[in-house]
Design an enzyme around this catalytic site. Sequence first.
Site, PDB file in Angstrom:
ATOM      1  N   GLY A 284       0.844  -1.184   0.000  1.00 35.02           N
ATOM      2  CA  GLY A 284       0.000   0.000   0.000  1.00 35.02           C
ATOM      3  C   GLY A 284       0.875   1.228   0.000  1.00 35.02           C
ATOM      4  O   GLY A 284       2.054   1.175   0.367  1.00 35.02           O
TER       5      GLY A 284
ATOM      6  N   GLN B  56       3.094   9.948   1.183  1.00 31.04           N
ATOM      7  CA  GLN B  56       4.369   9.231   1.156  1.00 31.04           C
ATOM      8  C   GLN B  56       5.202   9.555  -0.083  1.00 31.04           C
ATOM      9  O   GLN B  56       6.372   9.212  -0.144  1.00 31.04           O
ATOM     10  CB  GLN B  56       4.135   7.727   1.251  1.00 31.04           C
ATOM     11  CG  GLN B  56       3.603   7.318   2.611  1.00 31.04           C
ATOM     12  CD  GLN B  56       3.426   5.832   2.691  1.00 31.04           C
ATOM     13  OE1 GLN B  56       2.434   5.293   2.218  1.00 31.04           O
ATOM     14  NE2 GLN B  56       4.404   5.165   3.280  1.00 31.04           N
TER      15      GLN B  56
ATOM     16  N   CYS C  75       6.179   0.207   7.275  1.00 29.72           N
ATOM     17  CA  CYS C  75       5.757   1.360   6.490  1.00 29.72           C
ATOM     18  C   CYS C  75       6.911   1.801   5.605  1.00 29.72           C
ATOM     19  O   CYS C  75       8.053   1.858   6.072  1.00 29.72           O
ATOM     20  CB  CYS C  75       5.335   2.488   7.430  1.00 29.72           C
ATOM     21  SG  CYS C  75       4.753   3.970   6.593  1.00 29.72           S
ATOM     22  N   LEU C  76       6.607   2.109   4.358  1.00 31.97           N
ATOM     23  CA  LEU C  76       7.646   2.549   3.428  1.00 31.97           C
ATOM     24  C   LEU C  76       8.363   3.806   3.916  1.00 31.97           C
ATOM     25  O   LEU C  76       9.524   4.027   3.577  1.00 31.97           O
ATOM     26  CB  LEU C  76       7.044   2.797   2.041  1.00 31.97           C
ATOM     27  CG  LEU C  76       6.471   1.563   1.330  1.00 31.97           C
ATOM     28  CD1 LEU C  76       5.750   1.974   0.047  1.00 31.97           C
ATOM     29  CD2 LEU C  76       7.541   0.537   1.039  1.00 31.97           C
TER      30      LEU C  76
ATOM     31  N   HIS D 198      -4.394   1.129   7.357  1.00 35.91           N
ATOM     32  CA  HIS D 198      -3.063   1.741   7.466  1.00 35.91           C
ATOM     33  C   HIS D 198      -2.956   2.917   6.481  1.00 35.91           C
ATOM     34  O   HIS D 198      -2.500   4.000   6.854  1.00 35.91           O
ATOM     35  CB  HIS D 198      -1.997   0.671   7.167  1.00 35.91           C
ATOM     36  CG  HIS D 198      -0.590   1.173   7.184  1.00 35.91           C
ATOM     37  ND1 HIS D 198       0.304   0.824   8.181  1.00 35.91           N
ATOM     38  CD2 HIS D 198       0.094   1.974   6.337  1.00 35.91           C
ATOM     39  CE1 HIS D 198       1.474   1.407   7.929  1.00 35.91           C
ATOM     40  NE2 HIS D 198       1.369   2.099   6.815  1.00 35.91           N
ATOM     41  N   GLU D 199      -3.394   2.688   5.246  1.00 39.17           N
ATOM     42  CA  GLU D 199      -3.292   3.749   4.236  1.00 39.17           C
ATOM     43  C   GLU D 199      -4.259   4.899   4.512  1.00 39.17           C
ATOM     44  O   GLU D 199      -3.900   6.063   4.339  1.00 39.17           O
ATOM     45  CB  GLU D 199      -3.514   3.186   2.824  1.00 39.17           C
ATOM     46  CG  GLU D 199      -2.494   2.148   2.402  1.00 39.17           C
ATOM     47  CD  GLU D 199      -1.040   2.512   2.667  1.00 39.17           C
ATOM     48  OE1 GLU D 199      -0.676   3.713   2.602  1.00 39.17           O
ATOM     49  OE2 GLU D 199      -0.256   1.602   2.959  1.00 39.17           O
TER      50      GLU D 199
ATOM     51  N   HIS E 160      -2.828   7.249   6.960  1.00 48.57           N
ATOM     52  CA  HIS E 160      -1.856   8.187   6.371  1.00 48.57           C
ATOM     53  C   HIS E 160      -2.535   9.461   5.880  1.00 48.57           C
ATOM     54  O   HIS E 160      -1.966  10.543   5.976  1.00 48.57           O
ATOM     55  CB  HIS E 160      -1.148   7.550   5.171  1.00 48.57           C
ATOM     56  CG  HIS E 160       0.103   6.825   5.505  1.00 48.57           C
ATOM     57  ND1 HIS E 160       1.196   7.426   6.084  1.00 48.57           N
ATOM     58  CD2 HIS E 160       0.442   5.521   5.322  1.00 48.57           C
ATOM     59  CE1 HIS E 160       2.154   6.532   6.243  1.00 48.57           C
ATOM     60  NE2 HIS E 160       1.725   5.359   5.805  1.00 48.57           N
TER      61      HIS E 160
END
Length: 161
Positions: A46, A51, A90-91, A132-133, A136
């Site tokens: 995701g 991000q 997480c990225l 999660h997304e 963000h």
Amino acid sequence: MAVRKIVMYPAEVLEKECEIVTQFDKKLGKILDDMYDTMIEFDGVGIAAPQIGIDKQIAIVDIGDETGTIELINPEILETKGEQTGPEGCLSFPGLFGEVTRPFFVKVKAQNRKGKYYQIEAEDYMARAIQHEIDHLHGVLFTSKVSKYLKEEELEGVEEE
């Protein structure tokens, strides 16, 4: 389509409420395509627009199952049920993983790249990735929900979201 640079914590854009998308045009399509390429390049499941430095309510989830790629524009959680606890990464936090508790089921209303509204229901890992997304997009980072940080050797097959 292009791979964009991942914004790393503590960048300010990661902790702010994102703006609603009002224009559904080619530029939005390019952002979505670039987000997908970036997510794949960095082995994510995701990615959210902040991000890649874009302050808009745009997210993508693809956990590699038959559901395929889900594009979430202006998503809104309508319902949640149950509870699950599992590892997340997480990225924007490379190499950092933690146990996070989230609802097991989620029902979401969102728009697609053409602006058409739709609803999606998800359970388990897909529900975790979607939540999660969406977090963000509201400036909420998974680190604020971690009950215990994990070492890399404690992880088996965990994908970064």
